[in-house]
Every structure is written in structure tokens, then in C-alpha cells.
Write a protein that holds these residues in place. Sequence first.
Motif, PDB file in Angstrom:
ATOM      1  N   LYS A  78      24.056 133.402  39.701  1.00 40.54           N
ATOM      2  CA  LYS A  78      24.152 134.320  40.814  1.00 40.54           C
ATOM      3  C   LYS A  78      23.574 133.888  41.700  1.00 40.54           C
ATOM      4  O   LYS A  78      23.513 134.633  43.072  1.00 40.54           O
ATOM      5  N   ILE A  79      22.702 132.707  42.082  1.00 43.44           N
ATOM      6  CA  ILE A  79      21.966 132.580  43.300  1.00 43.44           C
ATOM      7  C   ILE A  79      22.352 131.011  43.743  1.00 43.44           C
ATOM      8  O   ILE A  79      22.854 130.941  44.832  1.00 43.44           O
ATOM      9  N   PHE A  80      22.523 130.264  42.938  1.00 44.90           N
ATOM     10  CA  PHE A  80      23.125 128.751  43.349  1.00 44.90           C
ATOM     11  C   PHE A  80      24.387 128.690  43.179  1.00 44.90           C
ATOM     12  O   PHE A  80      25.120 127.518  43.596  1.00 44.90           O
ATOM     13  N   GLY A  81      25.318 129.617  42.532  1.00 47.77           N
ATOM     14  CA  GLY A  81      26.786 129.843  42.560  1.00 47.77           C
ATOM     15  C   GLY A  81      26.973 129.463  41.202  1.00 47.77           C
ATOM     16  O   GLY A  81      26.520 128.765  40.285  1.00 47.77           O
ATOM     17  N   THR A  82      28.033 129.761  40.809  1.00 52.25           N
ATOM     18  CA  THR A  82      28.601 129.847  39.266  1.00 52.25           C
ATOM     19  C   THR A  82      29.024 128.599  38.854  1.00 52.25           C
ATOM     20  O   THR A  82      29.214 128.189  37.721  1.00 52.25           O
ATOM     21  N   ASN A 104      12.490 120.962  45.398  1.00 55.28           N
ATOM     22  CA  ASN A 104      12.255 121.310  46.832  1.00 55.28           C
ATOM     23  C   ASN A 104      11.943 122.563  47.417  1.00 55.28           C
ATOM     24  O   ASN A 104      11.979 123.106  48.608  1.00 55.28           O
ATOM     25  N   LYS A 105      11.708 123.672  46.416  1.00 54.13           N
ATOM     26  CA  LYS A 105      11.393 124.963  46.570  1.00 54.13           C
ATOM     27  C   LYS A 105      12.298 125.707  47.346  1.00 54.13           C
ATOM     28  O   LYS A 105      12.134 126.408  48.328  1.00 54.13           O
ATOM     29  N   LEU A 106      13.665 125.524  46.904  1.00 54.41           N
ATOM     30  CA  LEU A 106      14.795 126.146  47.667  1.00 54.41           C
ATOM     31  C   LEU A 106      15.505 127.197  47.099  1.00 54.41           C
ATOM     32  O   LEU A 106      16.064 127.893  47.466  1.00 54.41           O
ATOM     33  N   TYR A 107      14.957 127.593  46.018  1.00 55.37           N
ATOM     34  CA  TYR A 107      15.286 128.811  45.145  1.00 55.37           C
ATOM     35  C   TYR A 107      15.073 130.058  46.231  1.00 55.37           C
ATOM     36  O   TYR A 107      15.763 130.799  46.309  1.00 55.37           O
ATOM     37  N   ARG A 108      13.795 130.130  46.623  1.00 54.13           N
ATOM     38  CA  ARG A 108      13.380 131.418  47.325  1.00 54.13           C
ATOM     39  C   ARG A 108      14.321 131.440  48.515  1.00 54.13           C
ATOM     40  O   ARG A 108      14.820 132.801  48.788  1.00 54.13           O
ATOM     41  N   PRO A 109      14.351 130.589  49.377  1.00 60.37           N
ATOM     42  CA  PRO A 109      15.048 130.656  50.691  1.00 60.37           C
ATOM     43  C   PRO A 109      16.681 131.020  50.328  1.00 60.37           C
ATOM     44  O   PRO A 109      17.231 131.664  51.162  1.00 60.37           O
ATOM     45  N   ILE A 110      16.982 130.397  49.468  1.00 59.48           N
ATOM     46  CA  ILE A 110      18.482 130.663  48.945  1.00 59.48           C
ATOM     47  C   ILE A 110      18.804 132.037  48.526  1.00 59.48           C
ATOM     48  O   ILE A 110      19.543 132.711  48.836  1.00 59.48           O
TER      49      ILE A 110
END
Lengths: 409, 409
Positions: free
Chosen positions: A248-252, A294-300
Motif C-alpha cells: 500500500k506504500i511501495f506499490g502492489t 535509504n530511508k525512503l519509506y517515510r518520504p514515499i
Amino acid sequence: MKPIYDRFLSSRINYIEPSPIRDAVAKIAAKSKTTKVISFAAGEPDPDVIPRELYGELAKEVFIKEKGSVNYSPADGVSELKIEIARFMAEYEGVKTGPDNIVVTLGGSQAIDILGRLILDPGDIVIVENPSYVNTILVWKHYGVRIIGVPMDDNGMVTEKLEDVVKRLRSEGKKLKLIYTIPTGQNPSGVTMSMDRRKHLLEIASRYDLLVAEDTAYNHLVYEPVDVKPLRSMDTEDRVIYIGSFSKIFGTGLRIGWLEAHPEIIGRVRVAKGPMDMCPPVPSQYIVLNLLRNKLYRPIREKAVAEYKSKRDIMIAAIEKHLTGLKHTRPVAGMFILLWLPEDIDGRAFSDQLLEKYNVAVIPAAAFYTDETGRNVIRLNFSMSEKDLIEEGIRRISMLLKESKTPTP
Amino acid sequence: MKPIYDRFLSSRINYIEPSPIRDAVAKIAAKSKTTKVISFAAGEPDPDVIPRELYGELAKEVFIKEKGSVNYSPADGVSELKIEIARFMAEYEGVKTGPDNIVVTLGGSQAIDILGRLILDPGDIVIVENPSYVNTILVWKHYGVRIIGVPMDDNGMVTEKLEDVVKRLRSEGKKLKLIYTIPTGQNPSGVTMSMDRRKHLLEIASRYDLLVAEDTAYNHLVYEPVDVKPLRSMDTEDRVIYIGSFSKIFGTGLRIGWLEAHPEIIGRVRVAKGPMDMCPPVPSQYIVLNLLRNKLYRPIREKAVAEYKSKRDIMIAAIEKHLTGLKHTRPVAGMFILLWLPEDIDGRAFSDQLLEKYNVAVIPAAAFYTDETGRNVIRLNFSMSEKDLIEEGIRRISMLLKESKTPTP
């Protein structure tokens, strides 16, 4: 035509049912080929919110740097990814866990299926929210179980009623082991379970010796400050099996989910899973690993949350403007709103007409109910809707409703 | 420690066994961390043969161009991919089929598992080659079936014996529906079934009303001209279910396989699969789609075939030089050679000693046998071995064998 292969099929075939929304989805797909359809029918993130170019760069790097990207990973996932998932659960879910408690799966769906394989026997009963996620119901039915729904209100599953149901089933000697819940931003209702209910649910699980499968797919699509914690973070008796998903965050499409639970359960999952699929898709695993590292979960996530919140607000405003008086949920999380049509209107027929006449796609919610109470309910998705067309779509729903009130010959 | 979760497990748990090669694989992994191991233990392609940089470019392009790469695909696969797979089957397999006969899966493994779900009931019997692929045996055992092996010789499954077994089982009233075969470059034996045997197998299937699951994983790793055709291409009665996989050419990590069969069977697969996993990994599907569209299957395969052929030749020459007199298979296809140690040597203990003392990894083949006849057999993989170390590895096997002949106190 007489089916010619039925003599070869297992007795399980009686439990393998087509999705009750299959026809609706097929009609929408067919119509969309020739006509501009305003769709509230989706069940996934908006691909325009997802940084696909970045994924492209990451994928390129992964294939060049990681020889292992084209080989099998361990069946339970790339070990560095399991470590990152454990960190994720500590940081975002308040769950202290380690990589040995984690098995990476093909999205949350496969996690749910594997749980069924390990736990469910024909004749067993599983308790779910009413309504609940249709694919969980369908896949657990493969194992011959009976699904019993407990009503929901604005605070989620009504746990007082849950206790009544559990007591009754136990007094009848029924085999009951598992409660399935989507406590945050539930599919299809959009409802988030209150902390009191969460605690009560855990008390009931303890009192009646039950396992809890907590589906956390929507845990991080939260649009307003809410005081809730994952059941697993409050689970002092290791009764909760955490079903995780990055879909639901990074795409199905990447298909990366996981199971987290007591190592004894996870050990069984690991043994079962090996020959089922060898391993989760490895390039997808490395892409998710790099996004997390790369800590990209939060901004995405933040971008998605801002976008879906604004879509949700537009949809709710449009409902209140054009569909005054109709009951609907007001989600603080997730992707969906449930809308109750007048009692005499059948949600399935209404959805068909809406698509045919007004080119608006919705999902009749009856499919998500374990009884007949959702006959007049439809599910509206806002995450993948086109912002500029939300109000117009809702307006068209109101137009069809007005027509439906005029008796037809 | 007493297992605390057993009360929650399904009765199926009795059928879910750990892989019999799990310990061997774990020992190899542990040793490899500290020591240079010559490994003949793998079961997959050499990542250095696979054009990973090209995959990186394709993946980048896919994520940028295809919005759908981050969304669900249809549960049975991206429709363009199904079309390309149908073309692939016409071009390379002589099978005339169409996309409606195809469901894309998470590698061949998931295809095998889904077949089990559709077809197999507890108590059913499945006939396999003896030896056969250990993960197929393991995952079908989840469904409570009994596995019966039919002996092989240099021409594959001995179909005269197959007919005896089928007759006997039928006369005993046993439930027998399915024969599983890996006709080309079989795992673990490396043997390729002759055309006469293939025809005989199809005759038996017809005479006794059986389905055939044809696992084609190694169909295109063929090192010498052989006059064989897939069973499915000769299947006039639609009894063959074709299990396809791109793992052995494009790499196992992508996890793209498929099932191809009569649409009535495939229709059932489609219904079952939807809620099991939603869809196969979408970036992987698009990468394979682009590899096929850009006509890259043939050059990638040709490079792999040239490389593995040379490794195979080195391994066979080394066996004939250092292990004179020992029986072994001479594969014209696939990735494996079976080697029979002297009868009094236990393959498991020998493999352990070989790793411990000589840093050479092999897989004891007993795990692949349905009876005790493979106790003294080991499996050697050449596809992923290091060319320069093959002879040395075989020489070390001969050294341990010489020691084993000296009686120890």
C-alpha cells in the motif's frame, strides 16, 4: 457444456469459489476499454504517487551489483531484508522483534494463504469483521472453513458481540482457533478500531485461548492523528500473528509482504513455504531492501498520505453535498469509504446500472459481508481516483439514485 | 522444549515435512562462510551467464514506461506476457496454444503447488520417476498424498514398469489420477526420456484415464541433438498439464513460470489462484515480457548452453579419470549428474565427510528417492560450478573414496 475434468479434481474444489466481485470487475474492465470511466473501484495505491523512476534506478543498480538478484534467495527472504523489516517494525509499529521471527512472502496475500495451510482444517471456524476482506475469506474457504462475521461500528469490530459469538461457539463445541482483523483503515469499511476495542480483543483471545491474525496492510495510510497501536505491539502472550505488506506504500506490483510471529509459528511457516514457491521474487526483495536502507519509506509514505487525504476530503465533501442523509464511513486511514444506499436498493444492480448508464465504477460491498446485511452497500475507493473527477462521480451516483426512486413500470 | 502452538495447527501439519536436504544445505552454507568450498550442490543457473546489466536496463525502462509495473496485474499474468508465452510454446515446444490456456505463476514451484490444491486429496496416489524432484514430492505431500516412484534407466522412466504399477494400484482400488514427470534433463538424474517411452507414457495415461504433469524446467538446456518432443506437443487427448519455467534460462530470482493446459483446467487454476497471491511479481513479468519480445531468449540460452556443456564435459571427463568404474548418468540436458558410490557407502555420511574434510559440497540423492535404492547416490551440479575447480573437486571425491575403502577402527 459438461465439464470433462471434474473426475480429476480434489474434493477441495467445492471450497474454491470464484470471487463474488469477479463479474463486476470484468464489466468495469470491458467498459473502460471503450469509454472514459470514473473509477472508485480500485483497491491499491495511485501509481503516480510512487517514485517509479527511482525504482528504475534502484533496479538497475541491484541487477548490476547483486549477483544474487537472479538466483534464489532463502525461502524466507533475503536475510538483510528480514533485518530491515525487523527494524521497520520497531520504528513504525513498536514491535520488538528479530529476523528469525520473520518470513518474507509474496505480498500479504500469500502470507494469509500460508497461515490457512498451517492452521485451518475443514470444519474449523474463523471469526472476521463483518464486512471483511473478500480475498482472505475466499482463500481460507479453500481450507474448508466456515467464516463467521462480527458486526462493526465506527470503532471497529464490536468486541462485546465478539465475546458473545466466541462463547456461543465454544458452548456448541465448535472448533475455533483464529480471529482475523484489519484493525486500521479496514478493507472495505475504512474503519479504524479504537484502543479500547483492541485491548478487549486481546483479552478475549487470551481468555478463550485464540490466535489473532492482524492484517496491517493499511497501518501507515493514516490521515489524522489517531491514538492506536498495533495489536502485536500489545501482545504479551504471543497470540498475534502480524501480517505485513509494503503493497500500500511501495506499490502492489512488487509483491512483498511478510509474516511476523513467535519463532515456533514462523519455524513452521518456513518449513511449509520452502517447496511452495522456493522464494519471494528476488529483484523485488532487493528494491524494497534498498528503499528501506535509504530511508525512503517515510518520504514515499508522506507523499501518498498527503495525496490520499486530499482525495478523501474531496470525496467526503461531495458525498455530503450530493448524497445528503446517506450513511457512510469517515475513514481516518486506508483507501475506502462504505456508502449505504437506501434499504430497498440492491447494491449489485445499482453498481451495474451506474457503470452502464453513468460510466462510474464502484464495488458492490455485499461480497465483503458474511451475511445479507450489506445488500445495499457499495465500496468507494479514493486512493486511485482522479482528483478532478471525484465530485462528478459522486454527483452521478446521486443522479442514478434520484431515478431509482421513481418507480419504473 | 514442548511445542506450545501445536494445539492451533491443522491436521495437515503431519504432512508438512522439512526438506530432507535442509541439513546438508545448511552445513554447506555455514562452511562456505569461512572456507573456500568447491560446490557441486547448487540447483540453478550460473549468475555470470545471465546478462544482468541488460536486465538492469530493461527494469529501468519498465518502471518508467509502465505505470502498471507498480500495480497488480491480472492474477493469471500480464496479458501481453501470456501472448508471448503462447508464441514461445509454439516456436520452441511445438505446442499450439493460446493465452487463455496459460496462467503465469511464481516460478514452476507455485504452478506445482496450485495443481496439488486443485487435484490432490488425502489418500490419493501420485506416480513420479524414482528418483524425482524433492520439492514436488514435499509440496504434494502437504495435500496428504502418497508418492510412488517408478524406476528409471538411461531412457527415463521405465514405462513398462509404470504400466505394472498403474495396473496393480487400479486392481487394489487405489485413487490414482496423476503422473508427474520431468522428461528432459531430469532433476536429479540428468536423464532425458526417449521418444518411445514418451509415447508409451501417453498411451498408458489414455488407457488408464490419467492426467500427466509435465515439468519442462530443463527442456532448453540441451547439449546434444536429441530427437525428443514435449509430451504436451503429442497430447491429442488434453491429458498433459504443461509446467513451464523461465528460471533455468533467465534466472531463478525473477520467479516467473506458468501452467498451460486445457482451458477447463486453466479456468479452475485461475479461480483458485486469485486470492492466493493476487498476481505474480509485476516487474519480473515485464522484464520477461521484454526479453521475449526483443528475441533475447535464444541468445541467452545459447550462451548458457555453451557454458554448461563445457562444464558438463569437464565433469564427465574428471569422473572417468578419477572415479573409474563408478556408475554415473551422462546427461544430454539439464544441470545434474548422478553418481553411484560403492554400495556399502552411505551418501549422506559421505557428503558430510566430503564437506568437512575436503571442502567439496554435493547433495546426497537419497532425498530424491521414494525408496531406499538411492542410499549410496550423490547428485553433482555442473551449471553453477567453477570451471577451473571441477576436476579438483572430483579428485577430492576420489580421495575420500579411497580412504573410505580402508576399514576404520
